[in-house]
Design a protein around this motif. Structure first.
Motif, short mmCIF file in Angstrom:
data_model
loop_
_atom_site.label_atom_id
_atom_site.label_comp_id
_atom_site.label_asym_id
_atom_site.label_seq_id
_atom_site.Cartn_x
_atom_site.Cartn_y
_atom_site.Cartn_z
N ARG A 289 21.60 -42.73 21.29
CA ARG A 289 21.34 -42.73 22.73
C ARG A 289 22.41 -41.96 23.48
NH1 ARG A 289 18.53 -47.01 25.04
NH2 ARG A 289 18.97 -45.88 26.98
N ARG B 3 23.46 -42.00 27.47
CA ARG B 3 23.17 -42.56 28.79
C ARG B 3 24.08 -41.92 29.83
NH1 ARG B 3 27.16 -46.30 29.75
NH2 ARG B 3 28.23 -47.10 27.88
N PRO C 154 14.26 -43.50 26.75
CA PRO C 154 13.61 -44.24 25.65
C PRO C 154 12.11 -44.45 25.84
CG PRO C 154 15.62 -45.35 26.37
CD PRO C 154 15.32 -44.29 27.38
#
Length: 382
Positions: free
Chosen positions: A141, A143, A175
């Motif tokens: 991920r 972010r 996501p």
């Protein structure tokens, strides 16, 4: 397809001779030791950087040589003929930086491509433990955090990890958007929160370190994104259309090196009162090896010419070149071991190393089963 899809120019033929000399004098003498000790081929890196062959694809405007796709393939082929591990230096530098070349802003190109041209390596972070062929299922991920990004997750099977200074990394930024929620970033080796796993213990290409990248709150500036948000997987797949051809070139070089050694050996080795090369069964094996190798080489060169022009059928030809050439390399190197008999099975001769090195060409940058899926879809689309 016309028969003039590519023609080697005088300059390209001179390039082949120049790379061959560098490989013979500066790379081949260390190939067995690099494999035995599983150490990075530093001598090869220094020789390739000195000759501007380590990242020849970098455009001239960014202090590079500006070599075309076919020239890069010629470089990789000749280096692989001497040492498979060393051929990954130019191959992975192109793979890692191609997203920047294809989709990077002028600013990000100006920041990283001159440093690559100067000798700092560039690797590629796409695969994960649970997301190999199924790249869209990645979990790493990124972010947003203030004016930057924070990466968490891991990447697997990263070639030249820990040696390269720069890494193009794909990470999920949305996501809920599936494959359209993945973005591309440049990560630097010194970024806080990035660590590397232990070196994988591999069957072949032992001189090229393969390691995991682990991101634990790895913060990078906001201007490190390559292309637009959500375009990462599209950029990654477009990159592979261009760079799979380099794996085909590596496979051709490995096969040629094995054929060269096997041919020389059977001319010298005598059994039943004559050279082994005089037996028809051996000649048939050599004929098949040379025939398939030349077919693979022609397909790789045509695909490289298509990459240079960015032809619409590049996806098919890139997959075909990689798939066919790597299958041929596995067959030719295995037959080379067979032609040497017991001598082929020991490390006194390079053919067993070439056979081990050839195996990975059927696996990385998309397994050959994936290549056949890619080709099949292209055929059905017409």
């Amino acid at each position: 397809m016309s028969n003039d899809a590519y023609t080697l120019t005088e300059d390209q033929r001179e390039l082949v001779q120049a790379v061959r000399a560098v490989a013979r004098d500066k790379i081949a003498p260390f190939a067995a030791e690099v494999d035995r000790d599983a150490r990075f081929p530093q001598e090869a890196l220094e020789a390739l950087v000195a000759a501007d062959l380590h990242a020849a694809h970098v455009p001239e405007e960014y202090d590079g040589v500006g070599a075309g796709a076919l020239e890069v393939c010629l470089v990789i082929e000749e280096v692989a003929r001497a040492c498979g591990s060393s051929s990954l230096i130019p191959a992975v530098n192109k793979l890692g930086s191609m997203p920047v070349v294809l989709a990077g802003s002028d600013d990000i190109k100006a920041r990283y491509l001159p440093r690559l041209a100067a000798g700092e390596g560039f690797s590629y972070g796409l695969s994960e433990r649970e997301a190999g062929s199924d790249t869209a299922s990645m979990r790493t991920r990124a972010r947003p955090d203030g004016d930057g990004w924070v990466l968490d997750g891991q990447k697997s099977w990263i070639t030249n990890a820990g040696v390269s200074e720069f890494y193009t990394v794909m990470a999920v930024t949305d996501p809920d958007a599936g494959s359209r929620g993945i973005s591309a970033f440049v990560v630097e080796k010194g970024d806080e929160g990035l660590t590397f796993g232990a070196k994988e213990r591999k069957l072949g290409i032992k001189g090229s370190p393969t390691r995991e990248m682990v991101f634990d709150g790895c913060r990078i500036p906001g201007d490190r994104m390559v292309g637009a948000p959500g375009q990462g997987l599209k950029i990654a797949l477009r990159t592979l259309d261009h760079t799979r051809i380099t794996i085909g070139a590596q496979a051709v070089g490995l096969a040629q090196g094995a054929l060269d050694h096997a041919t020389a050996y059977v001319k010298e080795r005598r059994q039943f009162g004559r050279a082994v090369a005089e037996f028809q069964g051996v000649q048939f094996m050599l004929a098949d090896m040379a025939m398939k190798l030349e077919a693979a080489r022609q397909l790789v060169y045509v695909a490289a010419a298509k990459s240079q022009r960015d032809d619409p059928d590049l996806t098919f030809f890139g997959a075909a070149a990689k798939c066919f050439a790597s299958d041929v390399a596995m067959e030719v190197t295995t037959d080379a071991v067979q032609l040497l008999g017991g001598a082929g099975y020991v490390s006194d001769h390079p053919v067993e190393r070439m056979m081990r090195d050839a195996k990975i060409t059927q696996i990385y940058e998309g397994t050959n089963q994936i290549q056949r899926m890619v080709m099949g879809r292209q055929v059905l689309r017409g």
